[in-house]
Design a protein around this motif. Structure first.
Motif, short mmCIF file in Angstrom:
data_model
loop_
_atom_site.label_atom_id
_atom_site.label_comp_id
_atom_site.label_asym_id
_atom_site.label_seq_id
_atom_site.Cartn_x
_atom_site.Cartn_y
_atom_site.Cartn_z
N LEU A 147 0.76 -1.20 0.17
CA LEU A 147 0.08 -0.14 0.17
C LEU A 147 0.84 1.24 -0.04
O LEU A 147 2.01 1.18 0.52
N ILE A 148 0.58 2.40 -0.68
CA ILE A 148 1.27 3.36 -0.48
C ILE A 148 0.45 4.59 -0.22
O ILE A 148 -0.82 4.87 -0.63
N MET A 149 0.74 5.35 0.73
CA MET A 149 0.01 6.34 1.45
C MET A 149 0.81 7.65 1.46
O MET A 149 1.88 7.75 1.72
N SER A 150 -0.27 8.80 1.32
CA SER A 150 0.22 10.21 1.55
C SER A 150 -0.58 10.73 2.70
O SER A 150 -1.45 10.49 3.21
N ASP A 151 0.24 11.95 3.26
CA ASP A 151 -0.39 12.39 4.52
C ASP A 151 -0.24 13.98 4.24
O ASP A 151 -0.33 14.71 5.24
N GLY A 152 -0.10 14.50 3.23
CA GLY A 152 -0.14 15.85 2.94
C GLY A 152 1.19 16.44 2.92
O GLY A 152 1.42 17.72 2.48
N THR A 153 2.26 15.98 3.49
CA THR A 153 3.44 16.40 3.42
C THR A 153 4.31 15.93 2.01
O THR A 153 3.44 15.09 1.30
N PRO A 154 5.51 16.23 1.71
CA PRO A 154 6.04 15.50 0.72
C PRO A 154 6.41 13.93 0.80
O PRO A 154 7.19 13.36 -0.12
N MET A 155 6.08 13.41 1.81
CA MET A 155 6.57 11.78 2.07
C MET A 155 5.48 11.05 1.55
O MET A 155 4.28 11.35 1.47
N LEU A 156 5.96 9.88 0.75
CA LEU A 156 5.10 8.62 0.51
C LEU A 156 5.57 7.41 1.41
O LEU A 156 6.72 7.33 1.47
N TYR A 157 4.44 6.70 2.09
CA TYR A 157 4.83 5.76 2.93
C TYR A 157 4.38 4.52 2.30
O TYR A 157 3.11 4.39 1.61
N PHE A 158 5.18 3.47 2.39
CA PHE A 158 4.84 2.01 1.87
C PHE A 158 4.55 1.16 2.88
O PHE A 158 5.60 1.12 3.90
N VAL A 167 6.91 -0.10 5.76
CA VAL A 167 8.25 -0.71 5.58
C VAL A 167 9.12 0.18 4.68
O VAL A 167 10.56 -0.29 4.63
N ASP A 168 8.83 1.38 4.10
CA ASP A 168 9.52 2.13 3.42
C ASP A 168 9.04 3.52 3.41
O ASP A 168 7.74 3.57 3.82
N LYS A 169 9.73 4.62 3.02
CA LYS A 169 9.15 5.95 2.65
C LYS A 169 10.29 6.61 1.55
O LYS A 169 11.42 6.38 1.66
N VAL A 170 9.60 7.44 0.80
CA VAL A 170 10.32 8.56 0.05
C VAL A 170 9.88 9.66 0.14
O VAL A 170 8.87 9.93 0.57
N MET A 171 10.62 10.81 -0.40
CA MET A 171 10.30 12.10 -0.36
C MET A 171 9.97 12.33 -1.82
O MET A 171 11.01 12.17 -2.51
N LYS A 177 13.27 20.58 -4.95
CA LYS A 177 12.11 21.11 -4.18
C LYS A 177 11.32 20.22 -3.75
O LYS A 177 10.82 19.35 -4.68
N ALA A 178 11.02 20.20 -2.62
CA ALA A 178 9.89 19.15 -1.88
C ALA A 178 8.55 19.64 -2.34
O ALA A 178 8.28 20.72 -2.30
N VAL A 179 7.81 18.64 -2.73
CA VAL A 179 6.43 18.80 -3.10
C VAL A 179 5.42 18.44 -1.99
O VAL A 179 5.21 17.49 -1.59
N TRP A 180 4.55 19.59 -1.58
CA TRP A 180 3.93 19.41 -0.56
C TRP A 180 2.53 19.32 -0.91
O TRP A 180 1.78 19.58 -2.11
N GLY A 181 1.55 18.74 -0.22
CA GLY A 181 0.02 18.68 -0.54
C GLY A 181 -0.28 17.36 -1.37
O GLY A 181 -1.40 17.29 -2.31
#
Length: 265
Positions: A147-158, A167-171, A177-181
């Motif tokens: 599963l891949i999840m966002s939380d409004g920050t530039p992070m994606l969580y696996f 188990v993992d995350k990427v910015m 430039k970090a992408v927010w939203g």
């Protein structure tokens, strides 16, 4: 002799210039600058104008939709040609529904600030499980493994779809430039498509690196001047991998659009 020298100089300069341009082109190709795209409408369908769309999935010929707002949040199965709701389950009023995804025979749904997610049986919508996470919940999709999840920050969580642990995350970065939203997510042919709140663009993201490899401008789909007071932002992406159909909508939009994306640069 002078003429020969001048000719050689011109030829030499041309060769150097050609090499320089070639190197510049190669560097440009390797620079990682995102490609530009726009969207063209293929077809238009009815969409419930009361649906505050937070998650959208296409599966087996139907749309599955997660809606938001406290007291109005639902999980729905929708006939996409008509917009008719065929099946639904309502969340408790304290929950603000967010992104959804279908993994096998289960539907996963996030909530906004309650740090609580739900797992349903795909056919019956029976609640099978609740799970928690430490951040806000925004968008949700999967790549066939996680599963891949966002939380409004530039992070994606696996997340592991069975234990529901990270188990993992990427910015997500556009250049440096970090992408927010990062909002509603959809996995499309090896890329993650995401609405970027609060605009009308979709970022195309390379999952392994978080690098933005393209932007799709959908600003012409439903111009701001045509939106009523009840309508909110562009949000909702659903992809049919069998036929390649791509659907988009917005929160409380009265229309669902099938689009194709066209490269502009």
């Amino acid at each position: 002799m002078v003429n020969r020298f001048l000719k050689l100089s011109v030829v030499g300069f041309a060769a150097v210039l050609a090499v320089g341009l070639a190197i510049f082109a190669l560097r440009g190709a390797d620079s990682g600058a995102p490609s530009g795209w726009t969207c063209e409408v293929v077809d238009t369908f009815a969409h419930d104008p009361n649906a505050f769309t937070q998650g959208l999935v296409f599966e087996d010929g139907f749309l599955y939709e997660g809606t938001g707002l406290n007291g109005q949040s639902e999980l729905r199965k929708v006939e996409f040609e008509t917009g008719d709701v065929l099946q639904n389950t309502k969340l408790a009023d304290r929950y603000f529904g967010e992104g959804i995804t279908i993994f096998g025979d289960r539907i996963f749904q996030l909530t906004y600030q309650s740090k609580t997610g739900f797992v349903y049986d795909k056919e019956s919508f029976e609640l099978l499980q609740e799970f928690t996470y430490p951040t806000e919940g925004w968008g949700l999709t999967h790549d066939g493994e996680h599963l891949i999840m966002s939380d409004g920050t530039p992070m994606l969580y696996f997340l592991d779809p069975n234990s529901l642990r990270r188990v993992d995350k990427v910015m997500v970065l556009d250049g440096e430039k970090a992408v927010w939203g990062l909002n509603e997510l959809e996995y499309v042919e090896g890329q993650i498509f995401t609405n970027v709140w609060p605009g009308d663009r979709i970022a195309r993201i390379e999952p392994g690196t978080g690098r933005v490899i393209g932007w799709i401008d959908c600003g012409g789909l439903f111009p701001a001047e045509q939106r009523s007071g009840e309508m909110d932002v562009f949000n909702g992406i659903a992809y049919d991998p069998n036929d390649g159909h791509l659907f988009v909508t917005g929160k409380c939009w009265p229309k669902l659009f099938e689009i194709k994306v066209v490269r502009t640069r």
